[in-house]
Design an enzyme around this catalytic site. Structure first.
Site, mmCIF file in Angstrom:
data_model
loop_
_atom_site.group_PDB
_atom_site.id
_atom_site.type_symbol
_atom_site.label_atom_id
_atom_site.label_comp_id
_atom_site.label_asym_id
_atom_site.label_seq_id
_atom_site.Cartn_x
_atom_site.Cartn_y
_atom_site.Cartn_z
ATOM 1 N N CYS A 87 0.812 -1.227 0.000
ATOM 2 C CA CYS A 87 0.000 0.000 0.000
ATOM 3 C C CYS A 87 0.843 1.273 0.000
ATOM 4 O O CYS A 87 0.612 2.175 -0.805
ATOM 5 C CB CYS A 87 -1.010 0.002 1.142
ATOM 6 S SG CYS A 87 -0.296 0.072 2.810
ATOM 7 N N HIS A 110 -2.693 1.021 6.666
ATOM 8 C CA HIS A 110 -3.052 0.953 5.249
ATOM 9 C C HIS A 110 -3.291 2.367 4.736
ATOM 10 O O HIS A 110 -3.818 3.213 5.458
ATOM 11 C CB HIS A 110 -4.308 0.097 5.052
ATOM 12 C CG HIS A 110 -4.611 -0.190 3.612
ATOM 13 N ND1 HIS A 110 -3.764 -0.934 2.811
ATOM 14 C CD2 HIS A 110 -5.644 0.175 2.820
ATOM 15 C CE1 HIS A 110 -4.285 -1.022 1.592
ATOM 16 N NE2 HIS A 110 -5.424 -0.353 1.574
ATOM 17 N N HIS A 122 -5.783 1.887 -4.173
ATOM 18 C CA HIS A 122 -4.851 1.349 -3.179
ATOM 19 C C HIS A 122 -4.382 -0.033 -3.590
ATOM 20 O O HIS A 122 -4.956 -0.659 -4.488
ATOM 21 C CB HIS A 122 -5.512 1.300 -1.796
ATOM 22 C CG HIS A 122 -6.709 0.398 -1.720
ATOM 23 N ND1 HIS A 122 -6.758 -0.707 -0.917
ATOM 24 C CD2 HIS A 122 -7.908 0.442 -2.360
ATOM 25 C CE1 HIS A 122 -7.938 -1.301 -1.062
ATOM 26 N NE2 HIS A 122 -8.650 -0.614 -1.927
#
Length: 163
Positions: free
Chosen positions: A53, A104, A116
């Site tokens: 990420c 994240h 993402h």
């Protein structure tokens, strides 16, 4: 071939969901994200061969001339906090997916969606309104200045320098 089909399908979804009137459509930011869509998830990855990420957000921002660290928690310490209702394309959105704080990160693309690197699906577009993300949302940060935002979201520039 699968990667190209996935990227094409997601690209069409982006075009239909954000519309051609969006400041994000056909911009350097959009083109950079579009080229990464469908890339595999790879822990520690920072290229279209595979991303994690924060590697994905590092890649996107490096293409627009902004250096980010390779860790979502470190990225969360940057920029200016932004309320969810004030999000604009290019803002970073952060989540607690591990139960241990920010773990994240993704790039907001407009219309309640963000790009993402999902550990299970690779680079995708998801909705902030999905239950999973609503329950884990930590906050958002604006990394770009207003001038940089105008530069990278303009649809009148040359895209030849984006890989």
């Amino acid at each position: 071939m699968k990667k190209q089909l996935t990227a094409a399908a997601v690209s069409l979804a982006i075009l239909f969901s954000i519309g051609t009137g969006s400041a994000f459509a056909d911009s350097k930011l959009d083109t950079t994200i579009e080229k990464a869509l469908g890339s595999d998830y790879v822990s520690g990855g920072t290229t279209t061969s595979g991303f994690d990420c924060s590697g994905f957000t590092m890649y996107v921002f490096s293409k627009i001339g902004i250096k980010l660290p390779h860790q979502s928690g470190s990225q969360y310490k940057m920029g200016t906090a932004v309320e969810k209702k004030e999000l604009i394309a290019g803002d970073l959105v952060f989540f607690n997916t591990s139960g241990k704080g920010v773990s994240h990160v993704g790039v907001y693309v407009g219309d309640g969606k963000f790009a993402h690197a999902s550990s299970s699906k690779g680079v995708i577009i998801s909705k902030l309104s999905d239950k999973y993300y609503v329950e884990r949302y930590v906050g958002a940060k604006r990394i770009m200045s207003t001038d940089k935002f105008e530069e990278v979201t303009s649809d009148t520039q040359d895209h030849d320098d984006v890989e």
